[in-house]
Design a protein around this motif. Structure first.
Motif, PDB file in Angstrom:
ATOM      1  N   VAL A  75       0.662  -1.272  -0.123  1.00 27.75           N
ATOM      2  CA  VAL A  75       0.514   0.060   0.203  1.00 27.75           C
ATOM      3  C   VAL A  75       0.730   1.002  -0.329  1.00 27.75           C
ATOM      4  O   VAL A  75       0.531   2.214  -0.860  1.00 27.75           O
ATOM      5  N   VAL A  76       1.920   0.951   0.599  1.00 32.30           N
ATOM      6  CA  VAL A  76       3.027   2.300   0.614  1.00 32.30           C
ATOM      7  C   VAL A  76       3.402   2.670  -0.747  1.00 32.30           C
ATOM      8  O   VAL A  76       3.433   3.896  -0.734  1.00 32.30           O
ATOM      9  N   LEU A  77       4.138   1.518  -0.978  1.00 31.04           N
ATOM     10  CA  LEU A  77       4.465   1.780  -2.608  1.00 31.04           C
ATOM     11  C   LEU A  77       3.593   1.887  -3.466  1.00 31.04           C
ATOM     12  O   LEU A  77       4.083   3.012  -4.389  1.00 31.04           O
ATOM     13  N   ALA A  78       2.644   1.823  -3.422  1.00 29.35           N
ATOM     14  CA  ALA A  78       1.221   2.126  -4.029  1.00 29.35           C
ATOM     15  C   ALA A  78       0.295   3.842  -4.102  1.00 29.35           C
ATOM     16  O   ALA A  78       0.571   4.294  -5.258  1.00 29.35           O
ATOM     17  N   GLY A 103       1.961   5.962  -7.381  1.00 27.43           N
ATOM     18  CA  GLY A 103       0.714   6.724  -7.602  1.00 27.43           C
ATOM     19  C   GLY A 103       0.597   7.665  -7.676  1.00 27.43           C
ATOM     20  O   GLY A 103       0.775   8.146  -8.997  1.00 27.43           O
ATOM     21  N   ALA A 104       1.105   8.345  -6.482  1.00 27.72           N
ATOM     22  CA  ALA A 104       0.733   9.663  -7.308  1.00 27.72           C
ATOM     23  C   ALA A 104       2.047  10.519  -8.300  1.00 27.72           C
ATOM     24  O   ALA A 104       1.937  11.414  -8.913  1.00 27.72           O
ATOM     25  N   ALA A 105       3.091  10.107  -7.557  1.00 30.16           N
ATOM     26  CA  ALA A 105       4.737  10.076  -8.742  1.00 30.16           C
ATOM     27  C   ALA A 105       3.738   9.905 -10.440  1.00 30.16           C
ATOM     28  O   ALA A 105       3.922  10.353 -11.320  1.00 30.16           O
ATOM     29  N   THR A 106       3.076   8.455 -10.062  1.00 28.90           N
ATOM     30  CA  THR A 106       2.865   8.461 -12.050  1.00 28.90           C
ATOM     31  C   THR A 106       1.709   9.559 -12.659  1.00 28.90           C
ATOM     32  O   THR A 106       1.963   9.442 -13.777  1.00 28.90           O
ATOM     33  N   VAL A 107       0.599   9.997 -11.916  1.00 31.78           N
ATOM     34  CA  VAL A 107       0.017  11.012 -12.133  1.00 31.78           C
ATOM     35  C   VAL A 107       0.413  11.753 -12.098  1.00 31.78           C
ATOM     36  O   VAL A 107       0.010  12.461 -13.415  1.00 31.78           O
ATOM     37  N   LEU A 108       1.091  12.487 -11.922  1.00 35.31           N
ATOM     38  CA  LEU A 108       2.118  13.325 -12.428  1.00 35.31           C
ATOM     39  C   LEU A 108       2.775  13.312 -12.905  1.00 35.31           C
ATOM     40  O   LEU A 108       2.984  14.401 -13.999  1.00 35.31           O
ATOM     41  N   GLY A 109       3.151  12.713 -13.798  1.00 38.43           N
ATOM     42  CA  GLY A 109       4.033  12.668 -14.459  1.00 38.43           C
ATOM     43  C   GLY A 109       3.321  11.958 -16.061  1.00 38.43           C
ATOM     44  O   GLY A 109       3.494  12.644 -17.262  1.00 38.43           O
ATOM     45  N   LEU A 110       2.003  11.140 -16.066  1.00 36.21           N
ATOM     46  CA  LEU A 110       1.308  11.350 -16.402  1.00 36.21           C
ATOM     47  C   LEU A 110       0.693  12.716 -17.262  1.00 36.21           C
ATOM     48  O   LEU A 110       1.220  12.651 -18.981  1.00 36.21           O
ATOM     49  N   ILE A 111       0.806  13.581 -16.527  1.00 38.25           N
ATOM     50  CA  ILE A 111      -0.385  14.434 -16.459  1.00 38.25           C
ATOM     51  C   ILE A 111       0.985  15.651 -17.685  1.00 38.25           C
ATOM     52  O   ILE A 111       0.859  15.910 -18.480  1.00 38.25           O
ATOM     53  N   ASN A 112       2.080  15.558 -17.203  1.00 36.45           N
ATOM     54  CA  ASN A 112       3.101  16.603 -17.372  1.00 36.45           C
ATOM     55  C   ASN A 112       3.420  15.410 -18.820  1.00 36.45           C
ATOM     56  O   ASN A 112       3.704  16.333 -19.795  1.00 36.45           O
ATOM     57  N   PHE A 113       3.508  14.401 -19.339  1.00 32.58           N
ATOM     58  CA  PHE A 113       3.883  13.865 -20.738  1.00 32.58           C
ATOM     59  C   PHE A 113       2.768  13.632 -21.682  1.00 32.58           C
ATOM     60  O   PHE A 113       3.323  14.160 -22.487  1.00 32.58           O
ATOM     61  N   SER A 114       1.413  13.769 -20.828  1.00 33.68           N
ATOM     62  CA  SER A 114       0.231  13.990 -22.487  1.00 33.68           C
ATOM     63  C   SER A 114       0.586  14.980 -22.881  1.00 33.68           C
ATOM     64  O   SER A 114       0.311  15.538 -23.657  1.00 33.68           O
ATOM     65  N   LEU A 132       6.409   0.427 -11.368  1.00 35.22           N
ATOM     66  CA  LEU A 132       6.335   0.366  -9.556  1.00 35.22           C
ATOM     67  C   LEU A 132       5.016  -0.027  -9.101  1.00 35.22           C
ATOM     68  O   LEU A 132       4.038  -0.277  -8.090  1.00 35.22           O
ATOM     69  N   VAL A 133       3.812   0.106  -9.548  1.00 36.00           N
ATOM     70  CA  VAL A 133       2.183   0.532  -9.504  1.00 36.00           C
ATOM     71  C   VAL A 133       2.558  -0.806  -9.856  1.00 36.00           C
ATOM     72  O   VAL A 133       1.416  -1.332  -9.257  1.00 36.00           O
ATOM     73  N   LEU A 173       7.233  -3.666 -17.232  1.00 32.94           N
ATOM     74  CA  LEU A 173       8.068  -3.209 -18.104  1.00 32.94           C
ATOM     75  C   LEU A 173       8.801  -3.957 -18.987  1.00 32.94           C
ATOM     76  O   LEU A 173       9.561  -2.806 -19.128  1.00 32.94           O
ATOM     77  N   ALA A 174       8.958  -4.989 -18.906  1.00 32.19           N
ATOM     78  CA  ALA A 174       9.263  -5.084 -20.696  1.00 32.19           C
ATOM     79  C   ALA A 174       8.742  -4.319 -21.759  1.00 32.19           C
ATOM     80  O   ALA A 174       9.069  -4.108 -22.748  1.00 32.19           O
ATOM     81  N   GLY A 175       7.598  -4.065 -22.277  1.00 30.13           N
ATOM     82  CA  GLY A 175       6.682  -3.586 -22.984  1.00 30.13           C
ATOM     83  C   GLY A 175       7.420  -2.471 -23.380  1.00 30.13           C
ATOM     84  O   GLY A 175       7.307  -2.068 -24.007  1.00 30.13           O
TER      85      GLY A 175
END
Length: 220
Positions: free
Chosen positions: A78-81, A85-96, A147-148, A167-169
């Protein structure tokens, strides 16, 4: 269904887990870029625009998908998620948001000599753009998605094939796109579609009770 919070959010997350990698795959199929050809987008503006739009929505659709995965992680992972999760959402918004660069490339190369267009593009790479947009977008999106998936597998929601496939994809796609290898550039998104799609279908088929059960048990 729309009035049922559990059903709507579960189905939306599951659908986005399928649609996000599908948009990535279709965006790569339509992409007219050929390795070393700086005029590819300018000569094929329609295809380039459709590709950029599909890639933009791939990153956007991964946001609710990630939120759905994080929601289901309880106990181990749960801590990792939460952090990933927070880092991924911010990253996806930036990358889009970076997909808009393709439209700028089209205009510059259509209206200026290639060397001048290249010079303007290179000069636009300000430190704020690189460190505030590009790097957080790429690191957050790519490392975060992996990581998610690790956290999701650690919580026993899926097997370890899930993070391994993610990771492979991503690695196959990034290598293929960087090297101009069309086969690998498509193979990576296909792998992502298979692994994310499998998890997405499992969410769609999941009962509302399973979607919310662990949350209720934590409260109890």
């Amino acid at each position: 269904m729309i009035a049922n919070a559990n059903s709507f959010r579960r189905l939306a997350a599951g659908a986005c887990l399928v649609l996000a990698p599908l948009c990535l795959l279709l965006g790569m199929v339509v992409d007219p870029y050929e390795h070393g050809d700086v005029m590819a987008y300018a000569n094929n503006p329609g295809a380039a625009g459709v590709s950029a739009t599909l890639l933009h929505y791939a990153w956007v659709l991964w946001v609710p998908a990630v939120l759905g995965l994080v929601h289901l992680v309880r106990g181990r992972g749960v801590v990792l998620a939460n952090l990933a999760g927070a880092a991924t959402v911010l990253g996806l918004i930036n990358f889009s948001s970076m997909m808009v660069v393709d439209f700028i490339d089209i205009s510059l190369y259509q209206n200026l000599p290639a060397d001048q267009a290249r010079k303007l593009i290179d000069e636009s790479a300000h430190p704020a753009l690189i460190f505030g947009w590009q790097l957080p977008g790429m690191i957050g999106a790519f490392l975060g998605l992996t990581l998610v998936a690790v956290a999701y597998a650690r919580s026993s929601r899926a097997g370890w094939w899930f993070p391994a496939g993610v990771l492979a994809g991503l690695l196959v796609w990034l290598f293929g796109a960087n090297q101009g290898n069309a086969l690998l550039g498509l193979a990576g998104p296909v792998i992502l579609l298979v692994v994310f799609g499998a998890v997405g279908v499992s969410l769609i088929r999941m009962s509302d009770a399973d979607w919310s059960f662990r949350t209720r048990s934590q409260k109890g």
